[in-house]
Design a protein around this motif. Structure first.
Motif, PDB file in Angstrom:
ATOM      1  N   LEU A 224      38.556  -3.643 -17.420  1.00 48.56           N
ATOM      2  CA  LEU A 224      38.380  -2.213 -17.169  1.00 48.56           C
ATOM      3  C   LEU A 224      38.253  -1.919 -15.677  1.00 48.56           C
ATOM      4  O   LEU A 224      38.817  -0.943 -15.176  1.00 48.56           O
ATOM      5  CB  LEU A 224      37.155  -1.694 -17.917  1.00 48.56           C
ATOM      6  CG  LEU A 224      37.205  -1.789 -19.440  1.00 48.56           C
ATOM      7  CD1 LEU A 224      35.893  -1.325 -20.048  1.00 48.56           C
ATOM      8  CD2 LEU A 224      38.375  -1.012 -19.999  1.00 48.56           C
ATOM      9  N   THR A 225      37.544  -2.762 -14.976  1.00 48.78           N
ATOM     10  CA  THR A 225      37.403  -2.598 -13.526  1.00 48.78           C
ATOM     11  C   THR A 225      38.743  -2.812 -12.831  1.00 48.78           C
ATOM     12  O   THR A 225      39.088  -2.073 -11.901  1.00 48.78           O
ATOM     13  CB  THR A 225      36.355  -3.579 -12.982  1.00 48.78           C
ATOM     14  OG1 THR A 225      35.120  -3.358 -13.668  1.00 48.78           O
ATOM     15  CG2 THR A 225      36.138  -3.401 -11.498  1.00 48.78           C
ATOM     16  N   ALA A 226      39.503  -3.795 -13.280  1.00 43.40           N
ATOM     17  CA  ALA A 226      40.826  -4.036 -12.693  1.00 43.40           C
ATOM     18  C   ALA A 226      41.741  -2.840 -12.904  1.00 43.40           C
ATOM     19  O   ALA A 226      42.469  -2.435 -11.983  1.00 43.40           O
ATOM     20  CB  ALA A 226      41.440  -5.293 -13.290  1.00 43.40           C
ATOM     21  N   SER A 227      41.697  -2.261 -14.085  1.00 44.44           N
ATOM     22  CA  SER A 227      42.511  -1.072 -14.363  1.00 44.44           C
ATOM     23  C   SER A 227      42.130   0.082 -13.443  1.00 44.44           C
ATOM     24  O   SER A 227      42.991   0.800 -12.940  1.00 44.44           O
ATOM     25  CB  SER A 227      42.338  -0.656 -15.822  1.00 44.44           C
ATOM     26  OG  SER A 227      42.933   0.600 -16.052  1.00 44.44           O
ATOM     27  N   ARG A 228      40.829   0.243 -13.223  1.00 49.77           N
ATOM     28  CA  ARG A 228      40.361   1.322 -12.353  1.00 49.77           C
ATOM     29  C   ARG A 228      40.859   1.130 -10.921  1.00 49.77           C
ATOM     30  O   ARG A 228      41.269   2.084 -10.262  1.00 49.77           O
ATOM     31  CB  ARG A 228      38.837   1.379 -12.382  1.00 49.77           C
ATOM     32  CG  ARG A 228      38.264   2.570 -11.655  1.00 49.77           C
ATOM     33  CD  ARG A 228      36.779   2.606 -11.782  1.00 49.77           C
ATOM     34  NE  ARG A 228      36.224   1.476 -11.039  1.00 49.77           N
ATOM     35  CZ  ARG A 228      34.939   1.232 -10.925  1.00 49.77           C
ATOM     36  NH1 ARG A 228      34.070   1.994 -11.530  1.00 49.77           N
ATOM     37  NH2 ARG A 228      34.509   0.210 -10.226  1.00 49.77           N
ATOM     38  N   TYR A 229      40.844  -0.098 -10.436  1.00 55.87           N
ATOM     39  CA  TYR A 229      41.301  -0.348  -9.067  1.00 55.87           C
ATOM     40  C   TYR A 229      42.823  -0.297  -8.947  1.00 55.87           C
ATOM     41  O   TYR A 229      43.347   0.152  -7.927  1.00 55.87           O
ATOM     42  CB  TYR A 229      40.777  -1.688  -8.553  1.00 55.87           C
ATOM     43  CG  TYR A 229      39.325  -1.629  -8.189  1.00 55.87           C
ATOM     44  CD1 TYR A 229      38.857  -0.778  -7.198  1.00 55.87           C
ATOM     45  CD2 TYR A 229      38.401  -2.406  -8.859  1.00 55.87           C
ATOM     46  CE1 TYR A 229      37.518  -0.708  -6.870  1.00 55.87           C
ATOM     47  CE2 TYR A 229      37.062  -2.348  -8.550  1.00 55.87           C
ATOM     48  CZ  TYR A 229      36.632  -1.495  -7.543  1.00 55.87           C
ATOM     49  OH  TYR A 229      35.302  -1.429  -7.226  1.00 55.87           O
ATOM     50  N   ILE A 230      43.533  -0.740  -9.953  1.00 54.56           N
ATOM     51  CA  ILE A 230      45.003  -0.703  -9.898  1.00 54.56           C
ATOM     52  C   ILE A 230      45.512   0.734  -9.894  1.00 54.56           C
ATOM     53  O   ILE A 230      46.393   1.092  -9.114  1.00 54.56           O
ATOM     54  CB  ILE A 230      45.607  -1.497 -11.082  1.00 54.56           C
ATOM     55  CG1 ILE A 230      45.367  -2.993 -10.881  1.00 54.56           C
ATOM     56  CG2 ILE A 230      47.092  -1.208 -11.241  1.00 54.56           C
ATOM     57  CD1 ILE A 230      45.686  -3.845 -12.096  1.00 54.56           C
ATOM     58  N   HIS A 231      44.948   1.566 -10.758  1.00 51.48           N
ATOM     59  CA  HIS A 231      45.406   2.953 -10.875  1.00 51.48           C
ATOM     60  C   HIS A 231      44.724   3.898  -9.885  1.00 51.48           C
ATOM     61  O   HIS A 231      45.138   5.047  -9.752  1.00 51.48           O
ATOM     62  CB  HIS A 231      45.170   3.465 -12.306  1.00 51.48           C
ATOM     63  CG  HIS A 231      45.950   2.723 -13.330  1.00 51.48           C
ATOM     64  ND1 HIS A 231      47.319   2.813 -13.445  1.00 51.48           N
ATOM     65  CD2 HIS A 231      45.561   1.856 -14.299  1.00 51.48           C
ATOM     66  CE1 HIS A 231      47.725   2.046 -14.433  1.00 51.48           C
ATOM     67  NE2 HIS A 231      46.677   1.442 -14.970  1.00 51.48           N
ATOM     68  N   GLU A 232      43.678   3.400  -9.198  1.00 55.12           N
ATOM     69  CA  GLU A 232      42.900   4.185  -8.245  1.00 55.12           C
ATOM     70  C   GLU A 232      42.297   5.444  -8.875  1.00 55.12           C
ATOM     71  O   GLU A 232      42.016   6.421  -8.202  1.00 55.12           O
ATOM     72  CB  GLU A 232      43.724   4.542  -7.013  1.00 55.12           C
ATOM     73  CG  GLU A 232      44.143   3.319  -6.232  1.00 55.12           C
ATOM     74  CD  GLU A 232      44.975   3.659  -5.019  1.00 55.12           C
ATOM     75  OE1 GLU A 232      45.285   4.850  -4.805  1.00 55.12           O
ATOM     76  OE2 GLU A 232      45.308   2.730  -4.281  1.00 55.12           O
ATOM     77  N   ALA A 233      42.107   5.405 -10.186  1.00 54.77           N
ATOM     78  CA  ALA A 233      41.469   6.489 -10.931  1.00 54.77           C
ATOM     79  C   ALA A 233      41.141   5.948 -12.316  1.00 54.77           C
ATOM     80  O   ALA A 233      41.665   4.920 -12.741  1.00 54.77           O
ATOM     81  CB  ALA A 233      42.391   7.694 -11.048  1.00 54.77           C
ATOM     82  N   TRP A 234      40.282   6.660 -13.013  1.00 61.64           N
ATOM     83  CA  TRP A 234      39.956   6.253 -14.376  1.00 61.64           C
ATOM     84  C   TRP A 234      40.979   6.863 -15.318  1.00 61.64           C
ATOM     85  O   TRP A 234      41.064   8.066 -15.461  1.00 61.64           O
ATOM     86  CB  TRP A 234      38.548   6.718 -14.748  1.00 61.64           C
ATOM     87  CG  TRP A 234      38.112   6.141 -16.050  1.00 61.64           C
ATOM     88  CD1 TRP A 234      38.184   6.739 -17.261  1.00 61.64           C
ATOM     89  CD2 TRP A 234      37.571   4.853 -16.274  1.00 61.64           C
ATOM     90  NE1 TRP A 234      37.716   5.900 -18.240  1.00 61.64           N
ATOM     91  CE2 TRP A 234      37.334   4.725 -17.662  1.00 61.64           C
ATOM     92  CE3 TRP A 234      37.264   3.767 -15.459  1.00 61.64           C
ATOM     93  CZ2 TRP A 234      36.802   3.584 -18.232  1.00 61.64           C
ATOM     94  CZ3 TRP A 234      36.732   2.636 -16.029  1.00 61.64           C
ATOM     95  CH2 TRP A 234      36.503   2.552 -17.393  1.00 61.64           C
ATOM     96  N   VAL A 235      41.783   6.032 -15.972  1.00 59.63           N
ATOM     97  CA  VAL A 235      42.851   6.509 -16.850  1.00 59.63           C
ATOM     98  C   VAL A 235      42.614   6.137 -18.314  1.00 59.63           C
ATOM     99  O   VAL A 235      43.498   6.323 -19.149  1.00 59.63           O
ATOM    100  CB  VAL A 235      44.227   5.947 -16.395  1.00 59.63           C
ATOM    101  CG1 VAL A 235      44.596   6.483 -15.031  1.00 59.63           C
ATOM    102  CG2 VAL A 235      44.228   4.433 -16.408  1.00 59.63           C
ATOM    103  N   LEU A 236      41.425   5.656 -18.621  1.00 60.62           N
ATOM    104  CA  LEU A 236      41.164   5.119 -19.955  1.00 60.62           C
ATOM    105  C   LEU A 236      40.407   6.074 -20.877  1.00 60.62           C
ATOM    106  O   LEU A 236      39.923   5.669 -21.918  1.00 60.62           O
ATOM    107  CB  LEU A 236      40.396   3.798 -19.828  1.00 60.62           C
ATOM    108  CG  LEU A 236      41.132   2.717 -19.037  1.00 60.62           C
ATOM    109  CD1 LEU A 236      40.239   1.531 -18.785  1.00 60.62           C
ATOM    110  CD2 LEU A 236      42.402   2.296 -19.753  1.00 60.62           C
ATOM    111  N   GLY A 237      40.288   7.317 -20.503  1.00 63.60           N
ATOM    112  CA  GLY A 237      39.672   8.307 -21.383  1.00 63.60           C
ATOM    113  C   GLY A 237      38.208   8.560 -21.075  1.00 63.60           C
ATOM    114  O   GLY A 237      37.526   7.763 -20.443  1.00 63.60           O
TER     115      GLY A 237
END
Length: 81
Positions: A40-53
């Motif tokens: 989840l942290t990796a996703s946040r840093y890759i997308h530079e925003a919270w995209v998981l709802g």
């Protein structure tokens, strides 16, 4: 972490020590951290925003800080023991 849990669980000589329970608990906490929090942290840093709802955004801090607290408390328990 998984190998450590299996190895400590299968050793009859080590199962009787309190330290073994603390180390297994620390391994479980770290395993949960690696499987839940790090992706989840990796996703946040890759997308530079919270995209998981919004729901996952609300419960992510609970898992993150809960796992950090559990790890720290386990290390304190191992040290005191």
């Amino acid at each position: 972490n998984l190998v450590t849990i299996i190895a400590l669980s299968r050793s009859p000589k080590l199962r009787v020590h309190a330290t073994t329970a603390f180390v297994i608990s620390l391994c479980v906490s770290d395993l949960l951290f690696c499987t839940i929090n790090l992706p989840l942290t990796a996703s946040r840093y890759i997308h530079e925003a919270w995209v998981l709802g919004d729901t996952l955004c609300s419960i992510f801090p609970f898992f993150f800080y809960g796992n950090v607290a559990a790890s720290v408390l386990n290390m304190v328990a191992i040290t005191v023991n």
